[in-house]
Design a protein around this motif. Structure first.
Motif, short mmCIF file in Angstrom:
data_model
loop_
_atom_site.label_atom_id
_atom_site.label_comp_id
_atom_site.label_asym_id
_atom_site.label_seq_id
_atom_site.Cartn_x
_atom_site.Cartn_y
_atom_site.Cartn_z
N LEU A 161 3.15 5.86 -9.92
CA LEU A 161 1.94 4.81 -10.04
C LEU A 161 2.78 3.94 -11.01
CD1 LEU A 161 -0.70 3.49 -9.14
CD2 LEU A 161 -1.65 5.05 -10.89
N GLU A 162 3.18 4.29 -12.02
CA GLU A 162 4.02 3.35 -13.04
C GLU A 162 4.72 2.60 -12.21
OE1 GLU A 162 3.79 6.84 -12.86
OE2 GLU A 162 3.36 7.34 -14.83
N ASP A 199 9.59 0.95 -0.45
CA ASP A 199 10.32 0.49 -1.33
C ASP A 199 9.94 1.05 -2.79
OD1 ASP A 199 11.79 -0.86 0.26
OD2 ASP A 199 11.17 -2.96 -0.29
N LEU A 200 8.67 1.51 -2.95
CA LEU A 200 8.14 1.92 -4.22
C LEU A 200 8.11 3.46 -4.23
CD1 LEU A 200 5.59 -0.68 -4.99
CD2 LEU A 200 7.92 -0.46 -5.64
N PHE A 201 8.93 4.16 -3.21
CA PHE A 201 8.82 5.64 -3.32
C PHE A 201 10.15 6.05 -4.33
CE2 PHE A 201 6.72 6.97 0.67
CZ PHE A 201 5.52 6.31 0.28
N VAL A 202 9.85 7.10 -4.82
CA VAL A 202 11.08 7.40 -5.88
C VAL A 202 12.26 8.01 -5.17
CG1 VAL A 202 11.48 9.37 -7.50
CG2 VAL A 202 9.24 8.46 -7.38
N SER A 209 0.99 -1.02 -0.17
CA SER A 209 -0.06 0.06 0.00
C SER A 209 0.90 1.40 -0.01
CB SER A 209 -0.90 -0.04 1.14
OG SER A 209 -1.60 1.35 1.54
N HIS A 210 0.44 2.16 -0.68
CA HIS A 210 1.10 3.53 -0.88
C HIS A 210 0.69 4.38 0.55
CE1 HIS A 210 1.63 3.66 -5.15
NE2 HIS A 210 2.87 3.85 -4.80
N ASN A 211 -0.72 3.94 1.02
CA ASN A 211 -1.21 4.70 2.20
C ASN A 211 -0.85 4.12 3.61
OD1 ASN A 211 -3.17 5.55 4.10
ND2 ASN A 211 -4.51 6.00 2.35
N TYR A 264 -3.19 -8.02 -2.10
CA TYR A 264 -3.93 -7.05 -1.97
C TYR A 264 -3.04 -5.68 -2.40
CZ TYR A 264 -6.37 -2.95 0.62
OH TYR A 264 -7.08 -1.81 0.79
N PHE A 265 -3.23 -4.83 -3.36
CA PHE A 265 -2.64 -3.79 -3.52
C PHE A 265 -3.30 -2.18 -3.69
CE2 PHE A 265 -1.34 -7.67 -6.08
CZ PHE A 265 -0.12 -7.94 -5.47
N HIS A 266 -2.87 -1.41 -3.03
CA HIS A 266 -3.57 -0.26 -2.60
C HIS A 266 -2.63 0.85 -3.15
CE1 HIS A 266 -6.41 1.67 0.21
NE2 HIS A 266 -5.76 2.64 -0.35
N PHE A 267 -3.31 1.59 -3.90
CA PHE A 267 -2.48 2.66 -4.76
C PHE A 267 -2.98 4.09 -4.44
CE2 PHE A 267 -2.52 -1.14 -7.98
CZ PHE A 267 -1.15 -1.41 -7.68
N LEU A 268 -2.49 4.80 -4.04
CA LEU A 268 -2.86 6.47 -3.66
C LEU A 268 -3.71 6.83 -4.70
CD1 LEU A 268 -2.83 7.58 -0.75
CD2 LEU A 268 -1.22 9.28 -1.96
N PRO A 269 -3.28 7.20 -6.09
CA PRO A 269 -4.15 7.90 -6.90
C PRO A 269 -5.71 7.44 -6.89
CG PRO A 269 -1.82 7.57 -7.80
CD PRO A 269 -2.13 6.73 -6.62
#
Lengths: 514, 195
Positions: free
Chosen positions: A234-235, A159-162, A135-137, A255-260
Motif C-alpha cells: 500500500l505504501e 505496475d504497483l505490484f511488488v 486500482s489494485h482490484n 480515481y484511486f482504489h486500494f485493496l486494504p
C-alpha cells in the motif's frame, strides 16, 4: 552525398537505447496545466471493503482510524452512507455511473456495465479534465477497461505490484483478463499444487519465495496480496499517487482504489496485534441468519468471530496510517487548496450471524454501510450529515460542485449540504451476483432505506426454496445493530416500503422481461 | 582442428529432434491442464476467452520447451563423443522424459482425491519428519527409473533402436503441437487486435 548507416553507427545508436528507456519515466507527463479555467481538481480515494461499522469516526469503540478522525475535522462526514451493492463490482459501478445495480447491471463478479449505461460514467462527465485511475482490484480494472475511452490514463494494475519478474501478462495489455488468468494458471501452483507448466512453475515458486523473504519479516500475517501471490505494498501505491497527482495537468479527476482492508487481513508489523488485549472481543453475539455460511453442522465459534474482527481492525489501522500519510503529503504539496477529496469505500465487511466477509446475499449494515468523507478546498470546520445517502450520489454531487448540469439518467441526488436533502428520500442497495444481468434479477437481495426504516428483500435463493421470498424490517435509529425484525410487528410500514421496493425492482427489470 | 569445446557434436537435425522430445511432455501437460479449465472459463465468460486461454497455455508451453531444451542440450553436449550421437540423443531425451513423468506425478498427486491410503497418511503424519521419509522413498525410485533406461540405452542395441523409434513417433506428435503453437500465436494476435 548521404552516407548509408554503417554497422558501427548502428551499434552506436543501439547504445543510446538503454539510457533512453531509463529516462522515459521521468520525461513522460507535461507539468503544464491543461487549461486555466480555475476549475478544482477531484481525487476519489476508495479503500476496498471498509465497513463504516468498524471505523472509529462513526463510533466504533476500537480506535481504528485516528487519521481519518483527524482529516475529518476539516471535512464533511456522512453518517448514513450506503454502498450500491455488497461487493466490488456493483459497488464501484454504482459510484462510477450514478445508478443502482439494477440499472447498470454489473452484478456478477468481474462483469461490466450494460453498454447503453457505460457511456454515462464519472470520467465521461468530466471530459475537460485530465482523467486518471488506478486500482489494485481486478474487478475495478474490468470496469475501468470498459470505459477506457473516457480515461486519459489508467495505471496498469501490476505496475504497483511488488514482484512481476516475467511480466508475461503485461505483454498483452489489451487482453489482460485472460492473459492474467493464463499466467496465473500456468506458473502459479499456489495451494492447488498444480499448474499448466511442469518446470517453469517450480522455478517461479522458488524465485518468488526468495524475493519475498525480506518483506515477510515486515508483514507477520503475510504480505498484502491479491489472490494467492500477487503481492503489493500500500505504501508504494500511496507514494505513486502523491508523485502522480502533483505532476498531473490540472484540472484533473483521479480515481484511486486500494485493496486494504479487504481480506486477507495482513497489517504491517507495527499494527500487528494492536488490539490484542482490549475488551471488544466478538462484539455482539447476534442470532444466526438464514444465509449463515456454516449451516448447522459446523457452527462458527465466537472466538473465531472475535479473531477475524480483530485482524480486520488491525488491517484498517494500517490502511488508516497510509491514508494519513497520503493526506499529509497532499497537504504539504499545496494541492488540497485546489482539490476536492472524496474518501469512501465500495462495500463493507461483516463478522456476525455466522456470516464472514462480504460474499453473502445478506444486506446487513456491516456490508452496506460505508464511510464517506468529503474534503472541500479551504474547508476549516467539520460538518456532519445524518440523512441517508448513497454511492450513486457522488456523480451528481461532483458535477454540481464543479458547476456542471446534472444529467437526468443518474439515480442519485446532490449530497447535502451542497443541496437541500430531499425529504422521505429512498436509498437502495442491490445484490444479485448469481443472476443473469440480461434477465430479471433472480436470485436477488434488495434493500430500501427510508427515514429510520430499512426493509430488506430476499428472493429466489435455494435456502428460501427458490421461489420463496423473505422480508426483514429494521428501525435503524432505535436498533442500529438490526437485532429486532419489525416486519411482523409493523405491517403498515412494511407494506408501504415493500410496495415501493418491489415496484422499483420491477421497473428496473422491465426491459429484461422476455 | 577446433578445440573440444567448439567441436560441433550434433547436426541441426539432431538438435531439433531433441527439442521436439523436450517439447512433447511440456505440451501434453499444458494442454491437459488447460482443457480442464476450458469449460470453467467458457461458462464464466465466453468460448472465445476459453480459446484464448488455450492459446496462452500453448505459448507458455512453447517458451517452456525452449527453456528446458537449453539445459538438456547442454547435458547432451557434455556427454562423451565415444558414444555415437544417436545414443547421446536417446540418453538425454529419455532422462528428460523420465524427469517429466515424475514432475507430472508430482503435480498429478494434487489432482487426485485422496491419493494416499489413510493408514499410510496417518503413519507419515505421526512421524517426526514426514518429508524426509517421503524423500527417502521417492529419490531412490527416481534414480532407479532414470538409471535403468540409461543403462539399457548404452548396453542394448535393441533397446536403443526401440527408444529412437519411439522418439520418431513422439517428434511427429510434437511437430503437430508446434503447429498448434503457431495457431495459438495467431489467435493471440487477433485477440490483442480485436479487444
Amino acid at each position: 552525398m548521404k552516407q548509408p548507416l554503417s554497422r558501427r553507427d548502428f551499434l552506436k545508436l543501439l547504445s543510446v537505447l538503454p539510457p533512453a528507456f531509463l529516462a522515459a519515466p521521468f520525461i513522460q507527463e507535461p507539468a503544464a496545466p491543461l487549461n486555466n479555467t480555475g476549475a478544482k481538481n477531484i481525487i476519489v480515494i476508495v479503500f476496498d471493503a471498509l465497513s463504516a461499522r468498524n471505523v472509529s469516526l462513526y463510533g466504533y469503540p476500537r480506535r481504528t482510524m485516528p487519521n481519518l478522525e483527524r482529516i475529518s475535522e476539516r471535512a464533511t462526514v456522512y453518517h448514513q452512507h450506503f454502498a450500491g451493492g455488497n461487493f466490488t463490482t456493483p459497488g464501484v459501478a454504482s459510484l462510477l455511473t450514478g445508478t443502482y445495480p439494477w440499472t447498470h447491471r454489473a452484478v456478477g463478479p468481474g462483469t461490466t456495465i450494460v453498454a447503453d449505461r457505460a457511456k454515462y460514467n464519472l470520467f465521461h462527465a468530466f471530459e475537460g479534465y485530465y482523467r486518471l485511475a488506478y486500482s489494485h482490484n481486478n474487478f475495478v480494472n474490468a470496469l475501468l477497461r470498459q470505459i477506457r475511452a473516457d480515461v486519459d490514463e489508467i495505471k496498469p494494475q501490476k505496475d504497483l505490484f511488488v514482484r512481476n519478474p516475467l511480466a508475461f501478462d503485461r505483454l498483452f495489455p489489451w487482453d489482460t483478463d485472460i492473459a492474467s488468468v493464463a499466467w496465473q494458471r500456468a506458473v502459479k501452483k499456489g495451494e492447488s499444487g498444480y499448474a499448466y507448466s511442469l518446470f517453469l512453475s517450480e522455478i517461479y515458486g522458488k524465485l518468488a519465495q526468495g524475493q519475498m523473504r525480506d518483506l515477510r519479516a515486515l508483514f507477520p500475517r503475510g504480505i498484502t496480496r491479491i489472490g494467492e501471490d500477487d503481492y503489493f505494498l500500500l505504501e508504494e501505491a500511496i507514494d505513486w499517487v502523491v508523485s502522480r497527482v502533483t505532476r498531473t495537468p490540472q484540472p484533473f479527476i483521479g480515481y484511486f482504489h486500494f485493496l486494504p482492508p479487504h481480506r486477507p487481513y495482513c497489517p504491517r508489523r507495527e499494527y500487528f496485534g494492536a488490539f490484542d488485549n482490549d475488551s471488544i472481543g466478538y462484539w455482539l453475539d447476534k442470532p444466526k441468519h438464514i444465509f449463515n455460511q456454516n449451516a448447522n453442522d459446523n457452527p462458527v465459534s465466537l472466538k473465531y468471530q472475535a479473531t477475524q474482527r480483530r485482524w480486520y481492525d488491525e488491517f484498517i489501522l494500517y490502511a488508516d496510517a497510509e491514508l494519513g500519510r497520503l493526506y499529509d503529503a497532499l497537504q504539504a504539496s499545496g494541492i488540497l487548496e485546489n482539490t476536492w477529496v472524496i474518501f469512501t469505500s465500495d462495500h463493507g465487511e461483516m463478522f456476525e450471524r455466522g456470516i464472514f466477509g462480504h460474499r453473502t446475499p445478506a444486506l446487513f449494515q456491516p456490508v452496506v454501510h460505508i464511510p464517506l468523507v468529503i474534503l472541500q478546498p479551504g474547508q476549516r470546520q467539520r460538518r456532519d450529515i445524518y440523512t441517508s445517502t448513497s454511492a450513486v450520489d457522488l456523480l451528481p454531487t461532483l458535477l454540481h460542485l464543479t458547476g456542471q448540469p446534472i444529467p437526468d439518467w443518474t439515480e442519485g441526488q446532490v449530497l447535502p449540504p451542497f443541496a437541500e436533502p430531499v425529504p422521505g428520500r429512498n436509498v437502495y442497495a442491490v445484490e444479485a451476483k448469481y443472476s443473469d444481468p440480461h434477465k430479471p434479477l433472480r436470485p436477488v437481495s434488495a434493500m430500501l432505506v427510508k427515514e429510520n426504516y430499512k426493509l430488506t428483500y430476499y428472493a429466489g435463493y435455494e435456502v428460501l426454496g427458490n421461489s420463496g421470498t423473505r422480508f426483514e424490517l429494521y428501525d435503524l435509529q432505535a436498533d442500529p445493530e438490526e437485532l429486532t425484525d419489525l416486519y411482523p410487528q409493523q405491517p403498515a410500514i412494511a407494506a408501504r416500503l415493500q410496495g415501493e421496493l418491489l415496484e422499483s425492482l420491477q421497473r428496473a427489470d422491465q426491459p429484461y422481461q422476455t | 582442428m577446433k578445440p573440444w569445446l567448439f567441436q560441433p557434436k550434433y547436426t541441426w537435425g539432431e538438435r531439433f529432434r531433441l527439442f521436439l522430445v523436450c517439447a512433447f511432455p511440456v505440451h501434453v501437460w499444458a494442454l491437459l491442464m488447460a482443457f480442464r479449465d476450458f469449460s470453467w472459463v467458457a461458462e464464466r465468460t465466453r468460448v472465445w476467452d476459453a480459446v484464448g486461454l488455450l492459446a496462452y497455455a500453448l505459448l507458455i508451453a512453447l517458451l517452456e520447451s525452449v527453456g528446458v531444451f537449453l539445459p538438456v542440450l547442454f547435458l547432451a553436449w557434455l556427454l562423451p563423443v565415444r558414444w555415437h550421437s544417436g545414443q547421446r540423443i536417446a540418453l538425454t531425451g529419455t532422462l528428460f522424459l523420465v524427469v517429466s513423468v515424475w514432475a507430472m506425478l508430482g503435480q498429478g498427486y494434487f489432482l487426485v482425491q485422496n491419493p494416499l491410503p489413510e493408514s499410510l497418511f496417518n503413519l507419515l503424519s505421526a512421524s517426526e519428519h514426514p518429508m524426509r521419509i517421503l524423500a527417502a522413498v521417492i529419490l531412490p525410485l527416481i534414480a532407479l527409473s532414470a538409471a535403468i533406461p540409461a543403462f539399457l540405452i548404452l548396453k542394448s542395441r535393441k533397446f536403443l533402436e526401440g527408444v529412437l523409434q519411439f522418439f520418431e513417433r513422439l517428434t511427429l506428435l510434437s511437430t503437430f503441437y508446434l503447429l498448434l503453437d503457431v495457431i495459438g500465436i495467431v489467435i493471440l494476435v487477433i485477440r490483442s487486435l480485436t479487444q
